[in-house]
Scaffold this active site. Structure first.
Site, PDB file in Angstrom:
ATOM      1  N   HIS A   1     -34.902  40.926   8.573  1.00 46.60           N
ATOM      2  CA  HIS A   1     -36.066  39.723   9.142  1.00 46.60           C
ATOM      3  C   HIS A   1     -36.458  39.712  10.450  1.00 46.60           C
ATOM      4  O   HIS A   1     -36.289  38.881  11.919  1.00 46.60           O
ATOM      5  CB  HIS A   1     -34.813  38.732   9.631  1.00 46.60           C
ATOM      6  CG  HIS A   1     -34.602  38.014   7.575  1.00 46.60           C
ATOM      7  ND1 HIS A   1     -34.055  37.032   7.712  1.00 46.60           N
ATOM      8  CD2 HIS A   1     -34.804  38.436   6.797  1.00 46.60           C
ATOM      9  CE1 HIS A   1     -33.557  37.149   6.130  1.00 46.60           C
ATOM     10  NE2 HIS A   1     -35.081  37.698   6.292  1.00 46.60           N
TER      11      HIS A   1
ATOM     12  N   CYS B   1     -46.968  40.289  20.614  1.00 43.99           N
ATOM     13  CA  CYS B   1     -48.117  39.264  21.351  1.00 43.99           C
ATOM     14  C   CYS B   1     -48.933  38.805  19.899  1.00 43.99           C
ATOM     15  O   CYS B   1     -49.359  39.422  18.965  1.00 43.99           O
ATOM     16  CB  CYS B   1     -49.103  40.782  21.708  1.00 43.99           C
ATOM     17  SG  CYS B   1     -50.607  39.802  22.899  1.00 43.99           S
TER      18      CYS B   1
ATOM     19  N   SER C   1     -24.591  34.775   2.062  1.00 46.66           N
ATOM     20  CA  SER C   1     -25.098  33.095   1.276  1.00 46.66           C
ATOM     21  C   SER C   1     -25.351  33.660   0.041  1.00 46.66           C
ATOM     22  O   SER C   1     -25.792  33.232  -0.561  1.00 46.66           O
ATOM     23  CB  SER C   1     -25.560  32.311   1.782  1.00 46.66           C
ATOM     24  OG  SER C   1     -26.626  31.939   2.893  1.00 46.66           O
TER      25      SER C   1
ATOM     26  N   ASN D   1     -16.955  37.877   1.561  1.00 51.34           N
ATOM     27  CA  ASN D   1     -17.466  37.029   1.880  1.00 51.34           C
ATOM     28  C   ASN D   1     -15.902  35.873   2.149  1.00 51.34           C
ATOM     29  O   ASN D   1     -15.499  36.084   1.248  1.00 51.34           O
ATOM     30  CB  ASN D   1     -18.819  35.804   1.219  1.00 51.34           C
ATOM     31  CG  ASN D   1     -19.648  34.930   2.039  1.00 51.34           C
ATOM     32  OD1 ASN D   1     -18.696  33.830   2.106  1.00 51.34           O
ATOM     33  ND2 ASN D   1     -21.012  35.301   1.374  1.00 51.34           N
TER      34      ASN D   1
ATOM     35  N   GLU E   1     -16.130  32.578   1.032  1.00 52.87           N
ATOM     36  CA  GLU E   1     -16.357  32.428   0.426  1.00 52.87           C
ATOM     37  C   GLU E   1     -16.948  32.332  -0.808  1.00 52.87           C
ATOM     38  O   GLU E   1     -17.828  33.967  -0.852  1.00 52.87           O
ATOM     39  CB  GLU E   1     -16.270  30.553   0.723  1.00 52.87           C
ATOM     40  CG  GLU E   1     -18.401  31.084   1.238  1.00 52.87           C
ATOM     41  CD  GLU E   1     -18.895  29.514   1.746  1.00 52.87           C
ATOM     42  OE1 GLU E   1     -18.327  28.745   2.314  1.00 52.87           O
ATOM     43  OE2 GLU E   1     -20.440  28.930   1.405  1.00 52.87           O
TER      44      GLU E   1
HETATM   45  P1  NAD Z   1     -26.497  33.736   5.997  1.00 52.69           P
HETATM   46  O1  NAD Z   1     -27.369  33.130   4.916  1.00 52.69           O
HETATM   47  O2  NAD Z   1     -26.555  35.192   5.217  1.00 52.69           O
HETATM   48  O3  NAD Z   1     -25.135  33.021   5.321  1.00 52.69           O
HETATM   49  C1  NAD Z   1     -23.648  33.830   5.898  1.00 52.69           C
HETATM   50  C2  NAD Z   1     -22.921  33.743   5.197  1.00 52.69           C
HETATM   51  O4  NAD Z   1     -21.633  34.472   5.633  1.00 52.69           O
HETATM   52  C3  NAD Z   1     -22.586  32.510   4.586  1.00 52.69           C
HETATM   53  O5  NAD Z   1     -22.601  32.652   3.006  1.00 52.69           O
HETATM   54  C4  NAD Z   1     -20.813  32.502   5.074  1.00 52.69           C
HETATM   55  O6  NAD Z   1     -19.813  32.255   3.974  1.00 52.69           O
HETATM   56  C5  NAD Z   1     -20.696  34.347   5.317  1.00 52.69           C
HETATM   57  N1  NAD Z   1     -19.628  34.491   6.780  1.00 52.69           N
HETATM   58  C6  NAD Z   1     -19.047  33.931   7.227  1.00 52.69           C
HETATM   59  N2  NAD Z   1     -18.155  34.509   8.055  1.00 52.69           N
HETATM   60  C7  NAD Z   1     -17.421  35.185   7.529  1.00 52.69           C
HETATM   61  C8  NAD Z   1     -17.152  36.300   7.609  1.00 52.69           C
HETATM   62  N3  NAD Z   1     -16.113  36.434   9.401  1.00 52.69           N
HETATM   63  N4  NAD Z   1     -17.041  37.420   6.971  1.00 52.69           N
HETATM   64  C9  NAD Z   1     -17.220  37.077   5.713  1.00 52.69           C
HETATM   65  N5  NAD Z   1     -18.203  36.045   5.426  1.00 52.69           N
HETATM   66  C10 NAD Z   1     -18.519  35.821   6.331  1.00 52.69           C
HETATM   67  O7  NAD Z   1     -26.872  33.195   7.222  1.00 52.69           O
HETATM   68  P2  NAD Z   1     -27.070  32.138   7.981  1.00 52.69           P
HETATM   69  O8  NAD Z   1     -26.516  32.103   9.217  1.00 52.69           O
HETATM   70  O9  NAD Z   1     -27.640  30.599   6.817  1.00 52.69           O
HETATM   71  O10 NAD Z   1     -28.163  32.746   8.288  1.00 52.69           O
HETATM   72  C11 NAD Z   1     -30.076  32.769   7.814  1.00 52.69           C
HETATM   73  C12 NAD Z   1     -30.755  33.554   8.117  1.00 52.69           C
HETATM   74  O11 NAD Z   1     -31.102  33.240  10.130  1.00 52.69           O
HETATM   75  C13 NAD Z   1     -29.805  34.795   8.014  1.00 52.69           C
HETATM   76  O12 NAD Z   1     -30.856  35.651   7.009  1.00 52.69           O
HETATM   77  C14 NAD Z   1     -31.004  36.032   9.599  1.00 52.69           C
HETATM   78  O13 NAD Z   1     -32.228  35.814   9.894  1.00 52.69           O
HETATM   79  C15 NAD Z   1     -31.180  34.337  10.634  1.00 52.69           C
HETATM   80  N6  NAD Z   1     -29.724  34.622  11.631  1.00 52.69           N
HETATM   81  C16 NAD Z   1     -28.811  35.766  12.128  1.00 52.69           C
HETATM   82  C17 NAD Z   1     -27.623  36.040  12.668  1.00 52.69           C
HETATM   83  C18 NAD Z   1     -27.343  36.893  13.197  1.00 52.69           C
HETATM   84  O14 NAD Z   1     -28.753  38.235  13.269  1.00 52.69           O
HETATM   85  N7  NAD Z   1     -27.221  37.750  13.647  1.00 52.69           N
HETATM   86  C19 NAD Z   1     -27.284  35.229  13.184  1.00 52.69           C
HETATM   87  C20 NAD Z   1     -27.786  33.736  12.278  1.00 52.69           C
HETATM   88  C21 NAD Z   1     -29.608  33.737  12.142  1.00 52.69           C
END
Ligand code: NAD
Length: 243
Positions: A117, A125, A187, A211, A213
């Site tokens: 991503h 740009c 997820s 994960n 959950e």
């Molecule tokens: P996601 O769909 O990958 O969901 C996050 C997952 O992490 C969930 O299933 C949750 O249960 C799990 N989780 C939370 N805390 C955890 C822990 N301590 N240990 C293990 N598992 C844990 O991500 P999203 O937040 O819905 O974001 C979607 C997209 O947005 C990502 O694929 C990414 O491109 C972008 N995003 C990136 C970042 C980053 O760079 N850190 C953060 C937020 C969103």
């Protein structure tokens, strides 16, 4: 606690793939989009991380990215990021695939990272397509401008956009060919990343999920470990070191 089969499979694996999502960075303090702390001025990220939102109001989208960059900048990689970097150093054929844009894997020592991503520290740009790093914090101009006078966008893949085919083919090749895959903190609903563990499984790999959950792939993996990524990977590290 990972079971003995998982520990032995990892110890003996020749071609390892790790797929990470926002959950691996949660223990470093990066908000996931699904958690309440992912909200900014009551906006849903799904309304901001889109090409339509950028076209409508690039300033608003950039203010949100500026906020996210300011949150991420002081944060440190956690035990999970460091374990993955260590695994890369000790495995001859290793591929890290991440959906994260935060750069914490690289900060934690990972060398080769397939960023599905994009990366929040790079810009592109909109006119010339040139990609380069932009580390200014806070940003001097919002929205930032290219030397050619055009507007810059974050070099990330937004909802509704396609992934770079070259990046995707690296990911597909790695999962088709691996014998051990670990899916951490994702997820598994965002496609095409969500399908990668299924491809690994179909091709005979041993697949483990970590994960906090259950997810849609929990039923098909060989072991589903419920708990925080950093904690579980810390234990796994301890086990494969033979302590
Ligand atoms: P996601 O769909 O990958 O969901 C996050 C997952 O992490 C969930 O299933 C949750 O249960 C799990 N989780 C939370 N805390 C955890 C822990 N301590 N240990 C293990 N598992 C844990 O991500 P999203 O937040 O819905 O974001 C979607 C997209 O947005 C990502 O694929 C990414 O491109 C972008 N995003 C990136 C970042 C980053 O760079 N850190 C953060 C937020 C969103």
């Amino acid at each position: 606690m990972p079971n003995i089969l998982t520990i032995n499979k990892l110890k003996n694996a020749k071609r390892v793939v790790i797929l990470t999502g926002a959950g691996i960075s949660a223990e470093s303090g990066v908000p996931t989009f699904r958690g309440e702390d992912g909200l900014w001025r009551n906006y849903n990220p799904h309304e901001l991380a889109t090409p339509e939102a950028f076209e409508r109001d690039p300033r608003l989208v950039w203010e949100w990215y500026n906020w996210r960059r300011e949150i991420i900048h002081p944060l440190e990689p956690n035990k999970g990021h460091r374990f993955i970097a260590e695994l890369e150093r000790n495995t001859s054929c290793f591929t890290l695939i991440t959906q994260n844009v935060d750069g914490l894997h690289q900060k934690g020592g990972s060398k080769n990272c397939v960023e599905l991503h994009g990366n929040i520290w790079r810009v592109r740009c909109v006119k010339e397509g040139r990609v380069f790093g932009l580390l200014d914090l806070p940003l001097k101009d919002i929205p930032p401008l290219c030397g050619c006078g055009s507007i810059l966008r974050p070099d990330v893949v937004w909802f509704g956009e396609s992934l770079d085919p070259e990046v995707m083919s690296k990911a597909y090749n790695a999962v088709r060919d691996c014998d051990f895959m670990m899916v951490i903190g994702t997820s598994a609903v965002v496609q095409p990343a969500g399908s990668l563990p299924l491809i690994a499984k179909e091709n005979g790999a041993y697949v483990v999920e970590i994960n906090i959950e259950k997810t849609p792939i929990s039923g098909i993996v060989d072991e589903s470990l419920i708990g925080k990524a950093g904690e579980i990977l810390g234990k796994l590290y301890h086990e494969i070191q033979g302590h």
